[in-house]
Design an enzyme around this catalytic site. Structure first.
Site, PDB file in Angstrom:
ATOM      1  CG  PHE A 126       3.551   4.131 -10.765  1.00  0.00           C
ATOM      2  CD1 PHE A 126       4.424   5.160 -10.455  1.00  0.00           C
ATOM      3  CD2 PHE A 126       4.032   3.026 -11.450  1.00  0.00           C
ATOM      4  CE1 PHE A 126       5.760   5.097 -10.835  1.00  0.00           C
ATOM      5  CE2 PHE A 126       5.372   2.951 -11.839  1.00  0.00           C
ATOM      6  CZ  PHE A 126       6.234   3.992 -11.527  1.00  0.00           C
ATOM      7  CG  LEU A 127      -1.554   1.286  -5.530  1.00  0.00           C
ATOM      8  CD1 LEU A 127      -2.108   1.969  -4.293  1.00  0.00           C
ATOM      9  CD2 LEU A 127      -1.871  -0.187  -5.484  1.00  0.00           C
ATOM     10  NE  ARG A 128      -4.778   7.866  -8.929  1.00  0.00           N
ATOM     11  CZ  ARG A 128      -5.705   8.279  -9.781  1.00  0.00           C
ATOM     12  NH1 ARG A 128      -6.028   9.547  -9.853  1.00  0.00           N
ATOM     13  NH2 ARG A 128      -6.346   7.423 -10.559  1.00  0.00           N
ATOM     14  CE  LYS A 146       6.747   6.181   2.095  1.00  0.00           C
ATOM     15  NZ  LYS A 146       7.321   5.947   0.817  1.00  0.00           N
ATOM     16  CB  CYS A 173       2.926   8.233  -1.238  1.00  0.00           C
ATOM     17  SG  CYS A 173       2.156   6.660  -0.861  1.00  0.00           S
ATOM     18  CE  LYS A 177      -2.237  -4.475  12.257  1.00  0.00           C
ATOM     19  NZ  LYS A 177      -1.185  -3.507  11.963  1.00  0.00           N
TER      20      LYS A 177
HETATM   21  C1  UGA Z   1       0.424   9.070  -4.532  1.00  0.00           C
HETATM   22  C2  UGA Z   1       0.582   9.070  -6.052  1.00  0.00           C
HETATM   23  O1  UGA Z   1      -0.453   9.837  -6.651  1.00  0.00           O
HETATM   24  C3  UGA Z   1       0.516   7.635  -6.605  1.00  0.00           C
HETATM   25  O2  UGA Z   1       0.737   7.623  -7.998  1.00  0.00           O
HETATM   26  C4  UGA Z   1       1.589   6.801  -5.902  1.00  0.00           C
HETATM   27  O3  UGA Z   1       1.569   5.440  -6.314  1.00  0.00           O
HETATM   28  C5  UGA Z   1       1.359   6.838  -4.405  1.00  0.00           C
HETATM   29  O4  UGA Z   1       1.405   8.217  -3.956  1.00  0.00           O
HETATM   30  C6  UGA Z   1       2.456   6.039  -3.743  1.00  0.00           C
HETATM   31  O5  UGA Z   1       3.615   6.440  -3.830  1.00  0.00           O
HETATM   32  O6  UGA Z   1       2.169   4.936  -3.234  1.00  0.00           O
HETATM   33  P1  UGA Z   1      -1.693   8.890  -2.871  1.00  0.00           P
HETATM   34  O7  UGA Z   1      -0.742   9.269  -1.798  1.00  0.00           O
HETATM   35  O8  UGA Z   1      -2.591   7.717  -2.659  1.00  0.00           O
HETATM   36  O9  UGA Z   1      -0.898   8.584  -4.243  1.00  0.00           O
HETATM   37  O10 UGA Z   1      -2.661  10.120  -3.144  1.00  0.00           O
HETATM   38  P2  UGA Z   1      -2.721  11.331  -4.187  1.00  0.00           P
HETATM   39  O11 UGA Z   1      -3.938  11.197  -4.981  1.00  0.00           O
HETATM   40  O12 UGA Z   1      -1.439  11.473  -4.899  1.00  0.00           O
HETATM   41  O13 UGA Z   1      -2.906  12.579  -3.198  1.00  0.00           O
HETATM   42  C7  UGA Z   1      -1.853  12.980  -2.323  1.00  0.00           C
HETATM   43  C8  UGA Z   1      -2.205  14.249  -1.609  1.00  0.00           C
HETATM   44  O14 UGA Z   1      -2.175  15.352  -2.495  1.00  0.00           O
HETATM   45  C9  UGA Z   1      -3.596  14.288  -0.967  1.00  0.00           C
HETATM   46  O15 UGA Z   1      -3.489  14.855   0.324  1.00  0.00           O
HETATM   47  C10 UGA Z   1      -4.405  15.191  -1.877  1.00  0.00           C
HETATM   48  O16 UGA Z   1      -5.429  15.875  -1.201  1.00  0.00           O
HETATM   49  C11 UGA Z   1      -3.328  16.157  -2.344  1.00  0.00           C
HETATM   50  N1  UGA Z   1      -3.629  16.795  -3.650  1.00  0.00           N
HETATM   51  C12 UGA Z   1      -3.709  16.058  -4.779  1.00  0.00           C
HETATM   52  C13 UGA Z   1      -3.762  18.180  -3.710  1.00  0.00           C
HETATM   53  O17 UGA Z   1      -3.678  18.886  -2.688  1.00  0.00           O
HETATM   54  N2  UGA Z   1      -3.978  18.775  -4.935  1.00  0.00           N
HETATM   55  C14 UGA Z   1      -4.061  18.044  -6.073  1.00  0.00           C
HETATM   56  O18 UGA Z   1      -4.245  18.652  -7.159  1.00  0.00           O
HETATM   57  C15 UGA Z   1      -3.934  16.661  -5.994  1.00  0.00           C
END
Ligand code: UGA
Length: 428
Positions: free
Chosen positions: A153-155, A264, A261, A35
């Site tokens: 806090f990134l997505r 868990k 995220c 990697k």
């Molecule tokens: C999440 C948080 O949003 C970030 O702020 C955080 O930094 C990250 O976890 C982490 O702890 O590293 P992420 O897992 O990348 O980010 O994705 P999200 O955009 O939060 O979506 C999570 C899930 O929720 C997805 O399956 C999405 O489809 C679902 N979702 C989101 C819904 O079902 N409804 C919504 O209104 C929003």
């Protein structure tokens, strides 16, 4: 500044590229030779929009270095970030073994100048204190260091923009020197800088993710009410969301939250709560509703399917990523296979990852039309943009039956009816 990042997943690699792009010299430590070689050659290993370009640019500028060797990076670094995974164990507890192992490796390689060791991985409250103890035990006598918690806090899917334009930068530490160094590094990042103690910083991260999960589960719970009463969940939430105290963002019902995220972190917060003798039934309900959202959608397919061949669009846990960790698609595919469905899947980025789980048990298609062709029905599991304005008339011709199960509410039910589809979505 010279900094080191341990781990090259979504958080580690994105942070490394962004900090390198600001002009810092960044070492990234991994533990897999193959990697590390791929990263050195500009392969980010994951799909994240803009990441490959940022990686290549900073490799070319010689500001990014990938290595397996702690002794090459740690002694000269002012800041060391830990960004390794903290996956859930069977009982929901966060597995911190990687965090503790890299802490020992950092300790043994610390130089004589002051170094900040900062966890960006999501770790239960109290973990950084344990990291501090490990460092004290294994660090050379001459070393000077302090521990800080700097949660990320990134997505996924918008990781680079989220890192540069953060809503806030949280820095938790009892060391002024550590806080000053971290403030200096994060200076070009937009967003309010919040200085806290270690425990508060750790808990801020879990509180944010648990709140986001709660909003999603709440939206899904209301969708169950809508399905039983004939109300339309999108109308209900649009109207409720206009109340500025509530808002509409992150309240979209569907297949529940997946990814590495939210699922868990809710489980880990439940585990921490139990250890602290706190009643965690609220968070347990959030998790339970998340499971029910997937089951509810599966039930619709099992009750209303028109044959045993199904096209599935979308495998990633959300759009703009190839990540399938805790993706609802895995649950749906596993259960449809148990019911002897023939499954034809399409996803623009996540197919290779899904192949690792399902191998030859399902069929992989090169575009959404190929998946639909000859299938008895179609299910949509991820709201990729390419599905939103697809040629639905063509899809109707390709499918054996005009039947769509939409787990993300991407189409207008009235339009679908007009086009002659039988259309099952969520809470409408
Ligand atoms: C999440 C948080 O949003 C970030 O702020 C955080 O930094 C990250 O976890 C982490 O702890 O590293 P992420 O897992 O990348 O980010 O994705 P999200 O955009 O939060 O979506 C999570 C899930 O929720 C997805 O399956 C999405 O489809 C679902 N979702 C989101 C819904 O079902 N409804 C919504 O209104 C929003």
């Amino acid at each position: 500044m010279i900094i080191t990042i341990i781990g090259h997943g979504y958080v580690g690699l994105v942070s490394a590229c962004v900090f390198a792009d600001f002009g810092n010299e960044v070492y990234v430590i991994g533990h897999n030779k193959e990697k590390i070689n791929r990263l050195k050659n500009g392969d980010p290993l994951i799909y994240e929009p803009g990441l490959k370009e940022l990686l290549e640019k900073n490799l070319k500028a010689r500001r990014l270095h990938f290595t397996l060797d702690y002794s090459k990076a740690i002694p000269q670094s002012e800041i060391v970030f830990i960004t390794v995974g903290t996956p859930p164990k069977e009982n929901g507890e966060a597995d911190l073994s990687a965090v503790f192992e890299v802490s020992r490796n950092i300790a043994k390689n610390l130089g004589s100048h002051f170094t900040v060791i900062s966890c960006k991985s999501t770790v239960p409250v109290g973990t950084n204190k344990k990291v501090e103890l490990i460092l004290e035990k294994h660090a050379p006598k001459k070393s000077q260091f302090a521990v800080a918690s700097c949660p990320e806090f990134l997505r996924e899917g918008t990781a680079i923009a989220d890192t540069i334009n953060a809503d806030r930068v949280v820095i938790g530490s009892s060391s002024k020197k550590a806080i000053d160094l971290l403030l200096k590094l994060h200076e070009p990042i937009n967003g309010k800088k919040i200085i806290t103690d270690l425990a508060s910083a750790e808990l801020i991260k879990y509180t944010a993710n648990a709140m986001l999960a709660t909003k999603i589960s709440f939206a899904n719970l209301i969708s169950f009410y809508c399905e039983k009463t004939g109300a339309d969940v999108e109308m209900v939430l649009d109207a409720v969301g206009l109340d500025r105290r509530i808002g509409r963002v992150f309240m979209y019902p569907g297949l529940g939250y997946g990814g590495s995220c939210l699922p868990k972190d809710v489980l880990a917060l439940i585990d921490t709560g139990k250890k602290l003798n706190i009643d965690v039934s609220f968070l347990e309900s959030v998790d339970k509703i998340n499971q029910q959202a997937k089951e509810n959608f599966l039930k619709k397919i099992l009750n209303y399917h028109q044959g045993k061949t199904i096209a599935i669009w979308g495998l990633a846990f959300k759009p703009n990523t190839d990540d399938i960790r805790f993706a609802p698609s895995i649950f749906i595919i596993e259960n449809l296979l148990k019911q002897n469905f023939q499954i034809k899947v399409y996803d623009q980025e996540a197919t290779e990852n899904i192949k690792k789980i399902f191998g030859g048990k399902i069929t992989y298609c090169k575009d959404p039309y190929q998946a639909a062709e000859g299938s008895d029905q179609l299910a949509i599991l991820t709201e990729w943009n390419e599905f939103k304005q697809i040629d639905l008339k063509k899809i109707k011709k390709l499918l054996k039956n005009p039947l769509i199960f939409d787990g993300r509410n991407i189409y207008d039910p009235k339009l679908m009816k007009k086009l002659g589809f039988k259309y099952y979505s969520v809470g409408r």
